[in-house]
Every structure is written in structure tokens, then in C-alpha cells.
Design an enzyme around this catalytic site. Structure first.
Site, mmCIF file in Angstrom:
data_model
loop_
_atom_site.group_PDB
_atom_site.id
_atom_site.type_symbol
_atom_site.label_atom_id
_atom_site.label_comp_id
_atom_site.label_asym_id
_atom_site.label_seq_id
_atom_site.Cartn_x
_atom_site.Cartn_y
_atom_site.Cartn_z
ATOM 1 N N GLN A 1 8.004 -4.186 -3.000
ATOM 2 C CA GLN A 1 7.109 -4.034 -4.354
ATOM 3 C C GLN A 1 7.798 -3.198 -5.310
ATOM 4 O O GLN A 1 8.118 -1.945 -4.934
ATOM 5 C CB GLN A 1 5.545 -3.755 -4.251
ATOM 6 C CG GLN A 1 4.932 -4.113 -5.464
ATOM 7 C CD GLN A 1 3.570 -3.511 -5.446
ATOM 8 O OE1 GLN A 1 3.202 -2.347 -5.102
ATOM 9 N NE2 GLN A 1 2.634 -4.376 -5.785
ATOM 10 N N MET B 1 0.787 -1.199 0.086
ATOM 11 C CA MET B 1 -0.065 0.064 0.038
ATOM 12 C C MET B 1 0.829 1.235 -0.080
ATOM 13 O O MET B 1 1.619 1.675 0.994
ATOM 14 C CB MET B 1 -0.837 0.006 1.183
ATOM 15 C CG MET B 1 -2.023 -0.835 1.061
ATOM 16 S SD MET B 1 -3.327 -1.026 2.273
ATOM 17 C CE MET B 1 -1.988 -1.730 3.419
ATOM 18 N N THR B 2 0.717 1.998 -1.099
ATOM 19 C CA THR B 2 1.107 3.268 -1.108
ATOM 20 C C THR B 2 0.745 4.265 -0.236
ATOM 21 O O THR B 2 -0.407 4.544 0.169
ATOM 22 C CB THR B 2 0.999 3.909 -2.521
ATOM 23 O OG1 THR B 2 1.786 3.241 -3.623
ATOM 24 C CG2 THR B 2 1.460 5.369 -2.652
ATOM 25 N N HIS C 1 5.262 -5.274 -9.770
ATOM 26 C CA HIS C 1 4.261 -4.674 -9.742
ATOM 27 C C HIS C 1 3.703 -4.874 -11.078
ATOM 28 O O HIS C 1 3.648 -3.832 -11.863
ATOM 29 C CB HIS C 1 3.964 -3.486 -9.119
ATOM 30 C CG HIS C 1 2.541 -2.890 -8.714
ATOM 31 N ND1 HIS C 1 1.538 -3.565 -8.982
ATOM 32 C CD2 HIS C 1 2.388 -1.593 -8.167
ATOM 33 C CE1 HIS C 1 0.647 -2.738 -8.649
ATOM 34 N NE2 HIS C 1 0.884 -1.605 -8.008
ATOM 35 N N ARG D 1 2.334 -9.530 -9.185
ATOM 36 C CA ARG D 1 1.069 -9.396 -8.980
ATOM 37 C C ARG D 1 0.278 -9.208 -10.185
ATOM 38 O O ARG D 1 0.774 -8.352 -10.952
ATOM 39 C CB ARG D 1 1.089 -8.123 -7.993
ATOM 40 C CG ARG D 1 -0.190 -7.742 -7.636
ATOM 41 C CD ARG D 1 -0.544 -6.807 -6.373
ATOM 42 N NE ARG D 1 -1.572 -7.359 -5.677
ATOM 43 C CZ ARG D 1 -2.311 -6.456 -4.608
ATOM 44 N NH1 ARG D 1 -1.795 -5.053 -4.753
ATOM 45 N NH2 ARG D 1 -3.118 -6.842 -4.036
ATOM 46 N N TYR E 1 -0.616 -0.385 -14.294
ATOM 47 C CA TYR E 1 0.723 0.217 -14.281
ATOM 48 C C TYR E 1 1.575 -0.396 -15.574
ATOM 49 O O TYR E 1 1.019 -1.133 -16.343
ATOM 50 C CB TYR E 1 1.440 0.301 -13.039
ATOM 51 C CG TYR E 1 0.832 1.033 -11.963
ATOM 52 C CD1 TYR E 1 0.381 2.320 -12.064
ATOM 53 C CD2 TYR E 1 0.116 0.133 -10.947
ATOM 54 C CE1 TYR E 1 -0.279 3.113 -11.254
ATOM 55 C CE2 TYR E 1 -0.464 1.233 -9.870
ATOM 56 C CZ TYR E 1 -0.725 2.554 -10.211
ATOM 57 O OH TYR E 1 -1.271 3.244 -9.279
HETATM 58 C C1 LIG Z 1 -3.866 3.411 0.456
HETATM 59 C C2 LIG Z 1 -3.883 2.273 -0.391
HETATM 60 C C3 LIG Z 1 -2.741 2.113 -1.325
HETATM 61 C C4 LIG Z 1 -2.450 1.222 -2.230
HETATM 62 N N1 LIG Z 1 -1.138 0.882 -2.945
HETATM 63 C C5 LIG Z 1 -0.796 0.071 -3.318
HETATM 64 C C6 LIG Z 1 0.409 -0.154 -4.039
HETATM 65 O O1 LIG Z 1 1.228 0.521 -3.896
HETATM 66 N N2 LIG Z 1 0.646 -1.488 -4.662
HETATM 67 C C7 LIG Z 1 -0.329 -2.309 -5.017
HETATM 68 O O2 LIG Z 1 -0.143 -3.298 -5.663
HETATM 69 N N3 LIG Z 1 -1.650 -2.048 -4.740
HETATM 70 C C8 LIG Z 1 -1.924 -1.111 -3.899
HETATM 71 N N4 LIG Z 1 -3.150 -0.870 -3.249
HETATM 72 C C9 LIG Z 1 -4.041 -2.029 -3.167
HETATM 73 C C10 LIG Z 1 -3.998 -2.934 -2.032
HETATM 74 O O3 LIG Z 1 -2.758 -3.836 -2.113
HETATM 75 C C11 LIG Z 1 -5.290 -3.905 -1.994
HETATM 76 O O4 LIG Z 1 -5.327 -4.530 -3.300
HETATM 77 C C12 LIG Z 1 -6.595 -3.078 -1.861
HETATM 78 O O5 LIG Z 1 -6.335 -2.318 -0.776
HETATM 79 C C13 LIG Z 1 -7.761 -4.088 -1.661
HETATM 80 O O6 LIG Z 1 -7.568 -5.291 -0.499
HETATM 81 P P1 LIG Z 1 -8.194 -4.893 0.869
HETATM 82 O O7 LIG Z 1 -9.790 -5.176 0.468
HETATM 83 O O8 LIG Z 1 -7.799 -6.003 1.777
HETATM 84 O O9 LIG Z 1 -7.828 -3.650 1.318
HETATM 85 C C14 LIG Z 1 -3.445 0.037 -2.287
HETATM 86 C C15 LIG Z 1 -4.608 0.126 -1.436
HETATM 87 C C16 LIG Z 1 -5.029 1.484 -0.738
HETATM 88 C C17 LIG Z 1 -6.260 1.362 0.123
#
Ligand SMILES: Cc1cc2nc3c(=O)[nH]c(=O)nc-3n(C[C@H](O)[C@H](O)[C@H](O)COP(=O)(O)O)c2cc1C
Length: 347
Positions: free
Chosen positions: A80, A4-5, A155, A207, A160
């Protein structure tokens, strides 16, 4: 913990620090596996403000402090590796165009220092651009090893750069990187094989978000699912640490060529370790594993607000809600200040 970014690398070096990111990941070290936020493999790979990189010595040193903290807490952490491709803006590149397989504007918005801006028509990557990017991923993998990471996740998801190559709409190239499924996957496999020169396949994850539609500039078409079937089947030969699949981000039930249950669809195709994500809680996660549709489940937003998610699941304890307003803001608020069961009051 899903990647998560968090946009907290707000320093001139775009590096993580022990005080902030070290504390954040260290707090979550009881996760079976932490996957870091997307981290750009080069300056030209960036598309969001204040995301960390893994291409400079300062960044490697910053990540090393984070990794050391996680290891001291007994955790395991993969980084990642990220290139946003066309999901960027000239503001990030001294006015130059972002790179992409084809000169097609995703017609999306990106977060810049001056707020949300519309994407532009990117530059179609030349062979030289492709070769340089492959080398950037290899160098980033080398840097990841130097920083002490236990592994890397490529990633290749969420609209992307790699996803842009996979998708027949965003990739209209007529060279060896466009046209057939094999050609659209070529760049990804070249990167995978370059990364392997620095770290074995058994420590590399990849991923994918096969039914991503209507987000991050991605639209599905009839070719989309067969392309992911091709890629994921071919990955059976690579002995990766895992593949990390996302259930659809949006409702795709009325799209005839979309797959609504990704784990169910891809489990029979992939023989290795399959991690599934999106919208899971403890109950749903146990079920998908008991049903034999996945080996691992990753949790995203639950991990933002529950650093001790494992302990809470074990104790069947209440879960904290996340504060969406602080997802992409700077500082400690909404980042390192969520309570644990042991430490109920926020710091
Ligand atoms: C704040 C935020 C930042 C995210 N950044 C990324 C990221 O950098 N790389 C990525 O593959 N997915 C990113 N995601 C997606 C999450 O990895 C995940 O797929 C998404 O939150 C759904 O899962 P959850 O229902 O368990 O939250 C991000 C999601 C959120 C909420």
C-alpha cells in the site's frame, strides 16, 4: 488481508526486516491477497512513528526479504503506497509544515515520537510540490516492482492526501486541482497514470472510504458522494486489479448526504473487481458476495489475531480475539505471537 499499520519499523532506516515483518506477513500468506501496511512513498509522506517506507534502497532490500518470505509460503502480496498529507506534524519534517491541498488544519491528533500531538495548519501544495509527489509515487511503484511485489494499492482513502484533494471542504484550491469534481480528482488520476508507467493497471488497486465522517479530520458534505461516484465511474476505464471500498467507519445514518451501505451503492457503478471491507466475518462476507454486491472481502483486525484465518474459516474453527493494546506497539508481542490451529501454543 486489509492493509494495517503496525508501527514496527523502529530502526533508523524505517525499513521492514525479514525477522519481524517477514515473519508476520509470512504467517499470513494463505490469505488470497495480502495488502501491506501503508508505506510512505517519500520522507515527506510520513505521519506516524515507525511506519516503513518504500523510497530508499535499504527499504527496498527490507521489503524484498518480506516478499520473498511470502512468495516462499505461496502467498501474493501488494504494497500500500501512502502519503498522509496534512495528517502529520512538523516533528516528522525537521520543523517544516506537512503538505496538503489547502492550508486547513484537520484539527486531529497524530502519533509522534513524543506521543499524541495536535495537527497544525499545513502548507498548501504548489504545482512543484504536486509534480514532485507524482514523481515520488512513480518512483515508489518502481521500487515496489524491484522488491518483487505482485502489485500496489494506492491509499486514496481514510482522510490522507488524495482524500484531502477529493473533499470539497479540505480542498479549497482555485487552480486545476480544486473546484469541480474533475479538478479535485485530477491529482489522483495523475498519480495513477504515473504509477502505471512502472506497473500495469491490472496490478494496481485503489482504496476509497466514501462515507468517512468525523475521523482523520474528514467531514462529509453534499459534494462528497457525487465526487466518489465520479471517480469510481471513471475508474471503469482503467482495468484496475480492484477497487477497495470501506463501509462507513462511524454511524452516518442520520447524515442525509451519506451512503450507509457502500457496496450496495457502488456495485452498480463499478464494473470491475470490487473489494469490500469493514466489520466482516465469514458469514457476512459470504452473504455480500452471494448478494452480488462485491467480488472480494478483506479482513483487518481478524487477521491481526488469526494468521491462519483462511484455515479457520474452512474448519469453522473458533477465532482468536485481538489485543488492541498491542496494535501500534513495537516488537513481537501482539504481532507475530498469535497462535494458529496447527501451533496452538503461542511462540
Ligand atoms: C491497527 C490498524 C491499522 C490500520 N492501518 C491501515 C493502513 O495502513 N491503511 C489502510 O488503508 N487502512 C488501515 N486500517 C484500516 C483497516 O484496513 C480496515 O479498514 C479496518 O480494520 C476495518 O476492517 P475490519 O473490520 O475487518 O478490521 C487499519 C486498521 C487497524 C485496526
Amino acid at each position: 488481508m486489509a492493509p494495517m499499520t503496525r508501527n514496527r519499523a523502529d530502526n533508523p532506516d524505517s525499513k521492514p526486516t525479514a525477522e519481524l515483518q517477514g515473519l508476520y506477513y509470512g504467517q499470513r500468506a494463505s490469505a488470497g491477497l495480502l495488502i501491506t501496511e501503508g508505506s510512505q512513498v517519500s520522507k515527506e509522506a510520513v505521519g506516524y512513528i515507525n511506519t516503513p517506507g518504500i523510497h530508499s534502497q535499504e527499504q527496498v532490500a527490507g521489503w524484498k526479504e518480506v516478499v520473498d518470505k511470502v512468495h516462499a509460503e505461496g502467498g501474493t502480496i501488494y504494497i500500500q503506497l501512502w502519503h498522509v498529507g496534512r495528517m502529520s506534524h512538523p516533528d516528522f519534517h525537521d520543523g517544516a509544515l506537512p503538505l496538503a491541498p489547502s492550508a486547513i488544519n484537520p484539527k486531529a491528533e497524530v502519533y509522534t515520537a513524543e506521543g499524541l500531538k495536535d495537527t497544525v495548519t499545513p502548507k498548501e501544495m504548489t504545482q512543484e510540490d504536486i509534480d514532485r509527489t507524482v514523481a515520488d509515487f512513480q518512483q515508489a511503484a518502481k521500487n515496489s516492482v524491484a522488491a518483487g511485489f505482485d502489485g500496489v494499492e494506492i491509499h486514496s482513502s481514510n482522510g490522507y492526501l488524495f482524500h484531502q484533494f477529493f473533499n470539497a471542504t479540505s480542498n479549497q484550491r482555485t487552480d486545476a486541482y480544486g473546484g469541480s469534481r474533475e479538478n479535485r480528482a485530477r491529482f489522483f488520476f495523475e498519480v495513477l497514470e504515473a504509477v502505471k508507467k512502472e506497473i500495469p493497471y491490472s496490478k494496481i488497486g485503489a482504496r476509497f472510504n466514501p462515507s468517512l465522517h468525523g475521523m482523520f479530520g474528514m467531514e462529509m458534505d453534499e459534494e462528497t458522494i457525487p465526487t466518489f461516484e465520479y471517480i469510481i465511474d471513471r475508474l471503469n476505464d482503467y482495468n484496475l486489479a480492484y477497487i477497495h471500498l470501506s463501509q462507513p467507519f462511524t454511524d452516518v445514518s442520520d447524515i442525509s448526504y451519506a451512503v450507509t451501505d457502500i457496496a450496495q451503492h457502488f456495485r452498480p457503478i463499478y464494473k470491475g473487481t470490487l473489494m469490500i471491507n469493514v466489520g466482516f466475518d465469514a458469514e457476512k462476507a459470504n452473504k455480500v458476495i452471494e448478494d452480488g454486491q462485491a467480488d472480494l472481502v478483506s479482513f483487518g483486525k481478524l487477521y491481526i489475531s488469526n494468521p491462519d484465518l483462511v484455515e479457520r474459516f474452512e474448519a469453522d474453527a473458533a477465532l482468536e480475539d485481538w489485543d488492541k493494546d498491542t496494535f501500534y506497539t513495537p516488537g513481537k508481542k501482539g504481532y507475530t505471537d498469535y497462535p494458529t490451529l496447527k501451533r496452538e501454543e503461542k511462540v
